[in-house]
Write an enzyme that holds these catalytic residues in place. Structure first.
Site, PDB file in Angstrom:
ATOM      1  N   ASP A 167       0.860  -1.172   0.000  1.00 29.36           N
ATOM      2  CA  ASP A 167       0.000   0.000   0.000  1.00 29.36           C
ATOM      3  C   ASP A 167       0.898   1.224   0.000  1.00 29.36           C
ATOM      4  O   ASP A 167       2.039   1.163   0.474  1.00 29.36           O
ATOM      5  CB  ASP A 167      -0.918   0.020   1.229  1.00 29.36           C
ATOM      6  CG  ASP A 167      -2.096   0.976   1.046  1.00 29.36           C
ATOM      7  OD1 ASP A 167      -3.122   0.537   0.490  1.00 29.36           O
ATOM      8  OD2 ASP A 167      -1.974   2.157   1.436  1.00 29.36           O
ATOM      9  N   ASP A 210       5.141   3.239  -3.711  1.00 28.89           N
ATOM     10  CA  ASP A 210       4.468   3.687  -4.932  1.00 28.89           C
ATOM     11  C   ASP A 210       4.650   2.646  -6.026  1.00 28.89           C
ATOM     12  O   ASP A 210       5.759   2.442  -6.528  1.00 28.89           O
ATOM     13  CB  ASP A 210       5.070   5.027  -5.337  1.00 28.89           C
ATOM     14  CG  ASP A 210       4.536   5.582  -6.637  1.00 28.89           C
ATOM     15  OD1 ASP A 210       3.600   4.983  -7.220  1.00 28.89           O
ATOM     16  OD2 ASP A 210       5.045   6.622  -7.094  1.00 28.89           O
ATOM     17  N   TYR A 249      -9.765   8.134 -15.403  1.00 27.35           N
ATOM     18  CA  TYR A 249      -9.902   6.795 -14.806  1.00 27.35           C
ATOM     19  C   TYR A 249     -10.394   5.785 -15.845  1.00 27.35           C
ATOM     20  O   TYR A 249      -9.861   4.670 -15.945  1.00 27.35           O
ATOM     21  CB  TYR A 249     -10.868   6.897 -13.636  1.00 27.35           C
ATOM     22  CG  TYR A 249     -11.207   5.609 -12.938  1.00 27.35           C
ATOM     23  CD1 TYR A 249     -10.309   5.008 -12.062  1.00 27.35           C
ATOM     24  CD2 TYR A 249     -12.455   5.003 -13.119  1.00 27.35           C
ATOM     25  CE1 TYR A 249     -10.635   3.838 -11.392  1.00 27.35           C
ATOM     26  CE2 TYR A 249     -12.790   3.836 -12.451  1.00 27.35           C
ATOM     27  CZ  TYR A 249     -11.881   3.254 -11.598  1.00 27.35           C
ATOM     28  OH  TYR A 249     -12.213   2.104 -10.937  1.00 27.35           O
ATOM     29  N   LYS A 268      -8.395   2.464 -17.105  1.00 29.81           N
ATOM     30  CA  LYS A 268      -8.966   1.139 -16.878  1.00 29.81           C
ATOM     31  C   LYS A 268      -9.231   0.403 -18.191  1.00 29.81           C
ATOM     32  O   LYS A 268      -9.135  -0.831 -18.252  1.00 29.81           O
ATOM     33  CB  LYS A 268     -10.252   1.266 -16.064  1.00 29.81           C
ATOM     34  CG  LYS A 268     -10.019   1.665 -14.611  1.00 29.81           C
ATOM     35  CD  LYS A 268      -9.113   0.670 -13.892  1.00 29.81           C
ATOM     36  CE  LYS A 268      -9.101   0.886 -12.392  1.00 29.81           C
ATOM     37  NZ  LYS A 268      -8.185  -0.045 -11.699  1.00 29.81           N
TER      38      LYS A 268
END
Length: 298
Positions: free
Chosen positions: A39, A65, A163, A167
Site C-alpha cells: 500500500d 508507490d 480513470y 482502466k
C-alpha cells in the site's frame, strides 16, 4: 484447508491497505497463501500484514508507490526474499481524481493514468521477468496475474475520463500480457469490480453505507469481500485454462465481459464515396449489438 491449491503459494496484492485490496489479501491468506501486502501508506500495509499474522497466516508489508520502477522491483524482490518464490500478482492499487474532461487538469490526468496503468505495468514487468527466468531455468511456476479494470473502463463513465481511459487500457494490457506470457506458464486475467470502497465513494459515504448495510445476516451485495473469491480462484492452479479474460464482479454476480469484436460488415469491393456511406453505416449499426451507454450518460 485450501481447496484451490493456493496453500504454500506467494501472492503480492497492491493497494491492499484498505477496501477491495485488503479483502484480497485476507482471502488469499485464509486460502493458505503467503501474502506481500503493498500500500502507498506504510501503516495501512503493516496493519493488514499484522492482522494476517495474528490469524496464523504468513504476511509481510511492502509499502510504496507501485508506479515507481525501483519500488515495483523491490516489492517483487520482497516476495522472493521473504518467502522464496512468487506465484501470484494482484494489481489493485489506484485512486480517482474525478472531473469532466473539459475541466481535467494535466496533473489530474497524469496522476490517475500513472498509478493505474503504469502501476499495473511496473509490477507486471518485474514479476514477468522473474517468471521468465524461472521458466528458462527449468523451474516454471504456475503463475497468475489478476489485474483490476472497471466497468468505467469497459463502458465509460461520465466525469471519469482519466480513470476510464486508464482502466480501458488495463483491460487491453491484460489481453496483451496473456498472449506474451503464456510460454512461461503465466495466465493473466482482469476483474471489473463493483463494491463499497473509499476510492469510489469517499470515507464518509463508506461509513454511512456500512452503517446502513444489513445486519440481520442477509446478503450485502456491496461488501468488497464479495469480489475476492473470484480473484483467489483466478490466482490458483485450478484456473490454468483461463487467460486473457475480463470478469465483471458485483455482489453474487459474475459476468464475462467480451471486448472488441467484429460485428456487422459489408464489402463493396471498391472504394466508397462519402455520399453513399450514410445508409451503409445505418444498416451496419442496425445489424450490430446495441452499444452499452457509459455510466451517467443521458
Amino acid at each position: 484447508m485450501s481447496d484451490t491449491g493456493n496453500t504454500g503459494r506467494t501472492v503480492i496484492v497492491t493497494g491492499a491497505g484498505q477496501g477491495i485490496g485488503r479483502e484480497h489479501a485476507l482471502a488469499f491468506a485464509a486460502d493458505g497463501a503467503a501474502v506481500v501486502v503493498n500500500d502507498y501508506q506504510a501503516d495501512a500495509a503493516e496493519a493488514v500484514a499484522q492482522q494476517i499474522r495474528e490469524s496464523g497466516g504468513r504476511a509481510v508489508a511492502a509499502p510504496g508507490d507501485v508506479a515507481d520502477w525501483a519500488t515495483g522491483e523491490q516489492i517483487v524482490q520482497t516476495a522472493i526474499e521473504q518467502f522464496g518464490e512468487l506465484d501470484v500478482l494482484v494489481n489493485n492499487a489506484g485512486f480517482v481524481r474525478d472531473r469532466m474532461l473539459i475541466s481535467l487538469s494535466e496533473e489530474e490526468w497524469d496522476a490517475v493514468v500513472r498509478v493505474h496503468l503504469k502501476g499495473h505495468f511496473v509490477l507486471l514487468r518485474h514479476a514477468g521477468a522473474y517468471w521468465r527466468a524461472q521458466a528458462k531455468a527449468g523451474t516454471p511456476r504456475q503463475a497468475r496475474v489478476i489485474n483490476t479494470s472497471s466497468g468505467a473502463g469497459i463502458f465509460g463513465s461520465v466525469g471519469q475520463g482519466n480513470y476510464a481511459a486508464a482502466k480501458a487500457a488495463i483491460a487491453q494490457l491484460t489481453i496483451q500480457a496473456a498472449s506474451e506470457l503464456v510460454g512461461y506458464g503465466v495466465t493473466v486475467n482482469a476483474i471489473a469490480p463493483a463494491a463499497r470502497t473509499q476510492m469510489t465513494m469517499g470515507a464518509g459515504e463508506v461509513m454511512a453505507a456500512q452503517m446502513a448495510a444489513p445486519d440481520d445476516g442477509s446478503f450485502d451485495a456491496m461488501d468488497p469481500a464479495n469480489i475476492s473469491p473470484l480473484v483467489v480462484w483466478l490466482g490458483s492452479p485450478a484456473s490454468a485454462d483461463v487467460t486473457g479474460r475480463v470478469f465483471e464482479v458485483e455482489g453474487g454476480v459474475v459476468t464475462v465481459l467480451d471486448g472488441w469484436q467484429r460485428a456487422a460488415s459489408v464489402d463493396k469491393g471498391a472504394r466508397w464515396t462519402p455520399a453513399e456511406l450514410g445508409p451503409v453505416v445505418a444498416d451496419l449499426l442496425d445489424r450490430s449489438p446495441v452499444q452499452v451507454k457509459p455510466y451517467g450518460a443521458r
